[in-house]
Write a protein that holds these residues in place. Structure first.
Motif, PDB file in Angstrom:
ATOM      1  N   GLU B 289      73.209  -9.666  20.743  1.00 48.90           N
ATOM      2  CA  GLU B 289      74.259  -8.646  20.505  1.00 48.90           C
ATOM      3  C   GLU B 289      73.714  -7.520  19.621  1.00 48.90           C
ATOM      4  N   MET B 290      72.893  -7.934  18.680  1.00 55.60           N
ATOM      5  CA  MET B 290      72.421  -6.959  17.684  1.00 55.60           C
ATOM      6  C   MET B 290      71.420  -5.966  18.254  1.00 55.60           C
ATOM      7  N   ILE B 291      70.933  -6.233  19.441  1.00 52.02           N
ATOM      8  CA  ILE B 291      70.026  -5.262  20.059  1.00 52.02           C
ATOM      9  C   ILE B 291      70.797  -3.994  20.412  1.00 52.02           C
ATOM     10  N   ARG B 292      72.123  -4.102  20.425  1.00 50.15           N
ATOM     11  CA  ARG B 292      72.938  -2.897  20.695  1.00 50.15           C
ATOM     12  C   ARG B 292      73.675  -2.447  19.431  1.00 50.15           C
ATOM     13  N   ASP B 293      73.254  -2.934  18.289  1.00 54.14           N
ATOM     14  CA  ASP B 293      73.914  -2.546  17.029  1.00 54.14           C
ATOM     15  C   ASP B 293      73.764  -1.038  16.803  1.00 54.14           C
ATOM     16  N   HIS B 294      74.750  -0.450  16.110  1.00 61.12           N
ATOM     17  CA  HIS B 294      74.678   0.999  15.902  1.00 61.12           C
ATOM     18  C   HIS B 294      73.625   1.382  14.858  1.00 61.12           C
ATOM     19  N   ARG B 295      73.127   0.399  14.076  1.00 57.32           N
ATOM     20  CA  ARG B 295      72.126   0.723  13.041  1.00 57.32           C
ATOM     21  C   ARG B 295      70.735   0.385  13.583  1.00 57.32           C
ATOM     22  N   TRP B 296      69.874   1.395  13.600  1.00 57.74           N
ATOM     23  CA  TRP B 296      68.588   1.185  14.263  1.00 57.74           C
ATOM     24  C   TRP B 296      67.717   0.141  13.574  1.00 57.74           C
ATOM     25  N   GLU B 297      67.851   0.043  12.255  1.00 55.74           N
ATOM     26  CA  GLU B 297      67.039  -0.944  11.531  1.00 55.74           C
ATOM     27  C   GLU B 297      67.411  -2.364  11.965  1.00 55.74           C
ATOM     28  N   VAL B 298      68.714  -2.571  12.237  1.00 52.26           N
ATOM     29  CA  VAL B 298      69.162  -3.898  12.682  1.00 52.26           C
ATOM     30  C   VAL B 298      68.644  -4.153  14.098  1.00 52.26           C
ATOM     31  N   LEU B 300      66.015  -2.953  15.430  1.00 49.06           N
ATOM     32  CA  LEU B 300      64.569  -3.186  15.348  1.00 49.06           C
ATOM     33  C   LEU B 300      64.260  -4.631  14.950  1.00 49.06           C
ATOM     34  N   GLN B 301      64.945  -5.113  13.932  1.00 47.26           N
ATOM     35  CA  GLN B 301      64.679  -6.477  13.483  1.00 47.26           C
ATOM     36  C   GLN B 301      65.136  -7.485  14.523  1.00 47.26           C
ATOM     37  N   ALA B 302      66.233  -7.159  15.233  1.00 44.57           N
ATOM     38  CA  ALA B 302      66.725  -8.084  16.269  1.00 44.57           C
ATOM     39  C   ALA B 302      65.652  -8.247  17.353  1.00 44.57           C
ATOM     40  N   ILE B 303      64.989  -7.167  17.723  1.00 46.82           N
ATOM     41  CA  ILE B 303      63.932  -7.270  18.748  1.00 46.82           C
ATOM     42  C   ILE B 303      62.772  -8.100  18.232  1.00 46.82           C
ATOM     43  N   SER B 304      62.409  -7.880  16.959  1.00 49.24           N
ATOM     44  CA  SER B 304      61.317  -8.685  16.391  1.00 49.24           C
ATOM     45  C   SER B 304      61.679 -10.163  16.430  1.00 49.24           C
ATOM     46  N   THR B 305      62.936 -10.478  16.131  1.00 48.25           N
ATOM     47  CA  THR B 305      63.366 -11.884  16.155  1.00 48.25           C
ATOM     48  C   THR B 305      63.331 -12.416  17.584  1.00 48.25           C
ATOM     49  N   LEU B 306      63.811 -11.588  18.498  1.00 51.00           N
ATOM     50  CA  LEU B 306      63.839 -11.985  19.915  1.00 51.00           C
ATOM     51  C   LEU B 306      62.414 -12.261  20.424  1.00 51.00           C
ATOM     52  N   SER B 307      61.460 -11.519  19.894  1.00 49.25           N
ATOM     53  CA  SER B 307      60.081 -11.671  20.381  1.00 49.25           C
ATOM     54  C   SER B 307      59.535 -13.072  20.094  1.00 49.25           C
ATOM     55  N   ARG B 308      60.155 -13.760  19.138  1.00 50.91           N
ATOM     56  CA  ARG B 308      59.676 -15.113  18.816  1.00 50.91           C
ATOM     57  C   ARG B 308      60.133 -16.129  19.864  1.00 50.91           C
ATOM     58  N   PHE B 309      61.179 -15.772  20.642  1.00 52.06           N
ATOM     59  CA  PHE B 309      61.748 -16.741  21.578  1.00 52.06           C
ATOM     60  C   PHE B 309      60.994 -16.781  22.914  1.00 52.06           C
ATOM     61  N   HIS B 310      60.348 -15.663  23.291  1.00 49.33           N
ATOM     62  CA  HIS B 310      59.604 -15.573  24.567  1.00 49.33           C
ATOM     63  C   HIS B 310      60.463 -15.985  25.763  1.00 49.33           C
ATOM     64  N   LEU B 315      64.481 -10.075  29.470  1.00 45.96           N
ATOM     65  CA  LEU B 315      63.819  -8.868  29.983  1.00 45.96           C
ATOM     66  C   LEU B 315      64.782  -7.684  30.176  1.00 45.96           C
ATOM     67  N   PRO B 316      65.962  -7.871  30.803  1.00 48.08           N
ATOM     68  CA  PRO B 316      66.849  -6.706  30.977  1.00 48.08           C
ATOM     69  C   PRO B 316      67.206  -6.041  29.639  1.00 48.08           C
ATOM     70  N   LEU B 317      67.453  -6.880  28.628  1.00 48.50           N
ATOM     71  CA  LEU B 317      67.785  -6.329  27.298  1.00 48.50           C
ATOM     72  C   LEU B 317      66.607  -5.544  26.725  1.00 48.50           C
ATOM     73  N   LEU B 318      65.423  -6.098  26.909  1.00 53.30           N
ATOM     74  CA  LEU B 318      64.215  -5.443  26.378  1.00 53.30           C
ATOM     75  C   LEU B 318      63.936  -4.133  27.105  1.00 53.30           C
ATOM     76  N   LEU B 319      64.202  -4.125  28.411  1.00 58.87           N
ATOM     77  CA  LEU B 319      63.997  -2.884  29.173  1.00 58.87           C
ATOM     78  C   LEU B 319      64.979  -1.812  28.699  1.00 58.87           C
ATOM     79  N   GLU B 320      66.162  -2.257  28.355  1.00 65.10           N
ATOM     80  CA  GLU B 320      67.166  -1.322  27.818  1.00 65.10           C
ATOM     81  C   GLU B 320      66.654  -0.741  26.485  1.00 65.10           C
ATOM     82  N   ALA B 321      66.091  -1.642  25.676  1.00 60.21           N
ATOM     83  CA  ALA B 321      65.571  -1.203  24.370  1.00 60.21           C
ATOM     84  C   ALA B 321      64.368  -0.270  24.521  1.00 60.21           C
ATOM     85  N   LEU B 322      63.692  -0.376  25.636  1.00 71.22           N
ATOM     86  CA  LEU B 322      62.521   0.463  25.897  1.00 71.22           C
ATOM     87  C   LEU B 322      62.916   1.937  26.066  1.00 71.22           C
ATOM     88  N   ASP B 323      64.214   2.147  26.217  1.00 75.18           N
ATOM     89  CA  ASP B 323      64.743   3.518  26.330  1.00 75.18           C
ATOM     90  C   ASP B 323      65.431   3.969  25.047  1.00 75.18           C
TER      91      ASP B 323
END
Lengths: 478, 385
Positions: B289-298, B300-310, B315-323
């Motif tokens: 959920e936090m990958i769509r948070d209105h605060r960019w710092e949150v 950013l950290q949510a993606i870093s946390t997600l990266s640990r799960f592999h 992927l769809p969420l990450l592609l969204e974040a790529l934009d």
């Protein structure tokens, strides 16, 4: 009647010169006294950090931004020296500012660079980037190759845009850093999260020995001009900066050695392209932005991290530098005039800014006019040789005392020059600089003031690097 | 002295006498400089001599374990000759500096030998008197020496200094207390890491990471929860949560989970995201959920946390974040995508060609190029400033 009026005019003028002189040098003396009280305790506190301590790994990572324009002579040892810093995580970004010599080529060859496709983000303005290179040998080394922007600010802004970490340190291509300096520079950021900038101590490399990018021997330059600059730097960094910092009014972090919070710098638009004193302008702009908008912040100075840099040894280059500094000073003061006596500007707007404008800024005008005034009045008999001698004595006594004050603080704290011969040379320099060097400086600064007033075309000039310290075969003997 | 100031005598008199005075003070300072330099030279010479005679003994002392009686005899003999010399010293600074330097560089048995040596030559008595020194370098060295000696007597002498106004003095005192008696220090003074906002979190981390997590976990988790219940200020709270990195993950997981699910404070959320346990799948939907948070710092950290799960499903969420409009989020998203097993094996070109946005394509290509050079990967930072 005319004679009486002329005598009266001379009397008033003498009072004016005396008052001005006391105000200017009184402030310098006050700053020296503050530094004398503050600095030894600071050094005592820092002594405990000499004990071996492993870095925790939680220190904030730092981006070092080295701006380089035609620096093929010095860039390789400089980068090697930076690669040897004792800090757990940092990157080095060399910004090649459209050099016309072989700066980029020597870097590519030495560090095995390869161009990588880059999604470069441009948050502050600069000339277009031509390519970004990454080292195959040293993963933390990148080169940003850009079109020449005509000023250091443009290159520094590109480096800030390319920096990946929250703290960045702008550096010149001839800078040698002490290995522990990053660890010392980040301390204020760790102690106070509101810190946006920290200045460090700049010392003079001329006369020192450098091998493989590392300082191997500390010594004084043989060249008198460089020796006088050792005294100037000592006064500037160990007295003025420490003093202003103590009253939370530091107006300047040297462009050669500072550590900044990247977001804070970007929030004020980065370095100014138009100012010749881009380092002072940035600091004053940050004061203006944060203080006038009620945003908590801190700009700090720490005396123990040291960087070494080369200074001019010829009259021509030194003159250009001093003219540029003076123009830069007025550029900065004019651009940030809102700070002057602003109700919210506190020490910066009520003490440091007026001092820089009304005392230090216009001092060359007063000093040169004073010189001419006394020569003329003496020639036409309105002044006596005793009067001229009295003012000369005042000028000499104050200049000597201020320089000795700087040396004394150095001796009580860092004792940078361990040889007694060096200490005596500095004392001799403190005497000799009063006979010609200070007056020359005033004339050059007056030239800078006039050029600023006339808005003549400004240019960055070229700092001719001897690069003597880069060649192990050619170590200066000091 | 008479002078002929024809034009205006007063300013000229003032100028002359001020000039004389300043010049005289300057000359006085020059003499002082010479005296200081001579004194510094003789002190340095003395210190070098003492350190020179002390160093071999100290090195011997580090070898003086129960298994080497021969060395023990040699050291004892040397100590008996050194003690009277040491007791006569007006300035034991050099000795203490050398002793502390060696102590901080060593561990285990070797430091026990150094402590025994220090007691033989009377260092504890000297450092107790140095604690009240007005010279801060001496005071700090004394505090550190008592910490290294590890004597319980030293605890009571150092404890009051934890409340010193000077953060350096108070921080080093706390460090010494932890070294002397870690359990007592944690029970009596752990709260200082919350109260002393002038202590650098990096310094605190340095101490905490040396404490056995079996001892640290329980009091630290209790302190963090207690602070959370008291609604501690956001920045301070995030700092405290960061220290949970030094507790046992199974002890801190409950604390982090509770705070993470309840809070909406940016700094606190980021600190929790950094330490979020991987073994709690129930928390992952909130991270997503936090990958769509209105605060960019949150974000950013949510993606870093997600990266640990592999997890390929991300992927769809990450592609969204790529934009995302923030460069760092695009950069981290690209790195996370490249870490997914599918792309690690087959490369990213097919995916890059499918992407509609230039931003996303450029970023993926950049990160792929960097990875091919074994480029640096910014390490995740555990501490909040």
């Amino acid at each position: 009647m005319l004679q009486a009026e002329a005598t009266n005019f001379v009397k008033i003028t003498e009072w004016f010169f005396l008052t001005y002189f006391i105000l200017l040098n009184g402030t310098y003396l006050l700053l020296t006294l503050i530094a004398l009280a503050v600095l030894p305790r600071f050094v005592g506190r820092q002594s405990i950090y000499k004990l071996p301590r492993p870095q925790s790994g939680f220190e904030p990572p730092v981006s070092l931004v080295v701006t380089a324009f035609n620096e093929e002579v010095v860039i390789i040892p400089t980068v090697y020296a930076l690669l040897q810093l004792d800090y757990h995580e940092y990157e080095i970004i060399v910004v090649n500012d459209g050099s016309t010599d072989r700066t980029l080529e020597v870097l590519i060859k030495e560090f095995n660079l390869v161009e990588i496709p880059t999604a470069f983000r441009q948050r502050i303005e600069h000339k277009p980037v031509r390519g970004v290179y990454q080292s195959r040998k040293y993963p933390s080394l990148r080169i940003i190759d850009k079109e020449n922007g005509g000023c250091k600010a443009d290159a520094a802004n590109a480096g800030i845009n390319g920096a990946r970490y929250g703290l960045f340190m702008p550096l010149d291509a001839d800078t040698i850093l002490n290995r522990d300096c990053l660890m010392l520079m980040v301390q204020p950021f760790l102690l106070n999260p509101d810190t946006v900038g920290v200045g460090g101590n700049v010392r003079i490399l001329n006369g020192c020995g450098v091998l493989g990018g590392t300082l191997t021997r500390i010594g004084l330059p043989k060249n008198w001009l460089a020796l006088f600059q050792v005294l100037e730097y000592s006064r500037a960094f160990l007295t003025s900066r420490v003093g202003w910092n103590h009253i939370d009014s530091l107006p300047l972090i040297s462009g050669a050695f500072g550590l900044f919070n990247k977001e804070a710098v970007i929030s004020v638009g980065g370095y100014s392209h138009t100012s010749l004193g881009e380092d002072m302008d940035l600091v004053l702009r940050m004061h203006r932005h944060f203080r006038l908008n009620h945003i908590p912040y801190r700009i700090d100075f720490v005396a123990d991290p040291v960087c070494w840099t080369e200074v001019p040894e010829t009259y021509g280059v030194l003159r250009k530098q001093r003219v540029r500094w003076q123009r830069g000073l007025f550029d900065c003061l004019w651009e940030n005039r809102k700070l002057l006596f602003h109700p919210r500007s506190r020490g910066v707007g009520w003490l440091a800014f007026p001092f820089l404008l009304f005392l230090e800024g216009i001092s060359p005008i007063i000093e040169v006019i004073g010189l001419v005034f006394f020569i003329l009045t003496l020639a036409i008999g309105l002044s006596t040789p005793e009067t001229v001698l009295a003012f000369t004595m005042l000028s000499f006594g104050t200049g000597f005392l201020l320089s000795i004050g700087g040396i004394l603080i150095e001796e009580l704290t860092f004792r940078t020059y361990p040889r007694t011969r060096d200490l005596l040379m500095l004392v001799l320099g403190a005497v000799v600089e009063n006979f010609g060097y200070r007056q020359l400086n005033s004339i050059w600064r007056l030239e800078g003031t006039i050029k600023w007033l006339l808005r003549t075309e400004s240019s960055w000039g070229v700092m001719t690097r001897s690069g003597g310290w880069t060649d192990p075969e050619n170590e200066p003997t000091g | 002295m008479e002078h002929d100031f024809a034009s205006s005598p007063v300013p000229a008199e003032i100028a002359l006498w001020t000039g004389y005075a300043f010049g005289a003070v300057g000359v006085g300072c020059t003499l002082l400089l010479v005296v200081l330099r001579r004194r510094a030279g003789s002190i340095s010479k003395k210190r070098t001599t003492i350190a020179g005679s002390l160093e071999p003994l100290l090195f011997q002392a580090t070898e003086n374990t129960s298994t080497s009686p021969e060395v023990g005899h040699r050291v004892q003999a040397a100590e008996s000759t050194l003690y009277p010399e040491f007791a006569k010293l007006k300035d034991p600074f050099a000795v203490l500096e050398t002793w502390n330097y060696l102590h901080e560089s060593l561990d285990g048995e070797a430091t026990a030998g150094l402590n025994r040596f220090a007691k033989q030559i009377g260092i504890p008595d000297i450092v107790h008197s140095m604690l009240s020194s007005l010279m801060i370098d001496r005071k700090l060295l004394a505090i550190n020496t008592l910490g290294n000696l590890g004597d319980r007597d030293g605890y009571d002498a150092v404890a009051p200094l934890v409340d010193d106004r000077d953060p350096i003095v108070s921080y080093w005192s706390w460090r010494a207390l932890v070294r002397i008696d870690v359990e007592r220090a944690l029970s009596e003074t752990l709260v200082k890491i919350e109260e002393r906002t002038d202590w650098s979190p990096v310094f605190v981390a340095e101490i905490l990471q040396r404490i056995d997590s079996d001892v640290l976990s329980e009091p630290l988790c209790r302190l963090v929860l207690d602070a959370y219940d008291r609604e501690l200020e956001e920045r301070q709270m995030s700092r405290l949560i960061s220290y949970l990195a030094f507790a046992h993950i199974f002890d801190s997981a409950d604390v982090i989970t509770r705070i993470f699910t309840e809070t909406d404070q940016k700094e606190v959320l980021i600190a929790c995201l950094r330490l979020l346990p991987d073994f709690e799948p129930a928390l992952r939907p909130r991270v997503r959920e936090m990958i769509r948070d209105h605060r960019w710092e949150v974000r950013l950290q949510a993606i870093s946390t997600l990266s640990r799960f592999h997890e390929p499903d991300d992927l769809p969420l990450l592609l969204e974040a790529l934009d995302d409009q923030e460069w760092w989020i695009r950069y981290r998203a690209a790195g996370t995508i490249l870490d997914l097993p599918e792309f690690a094996e087959n490369g990213i070109e097919p995916l890059v060609n499918r992407l509609p946005s230039n931003f996303a394509r450029d970023m993926l290509r950049q990160v792929a190029a960097e990875r091919s050079l074994i480029c640096f990967k910014p390490k995740p930072q555990t501490l909040s400033r």
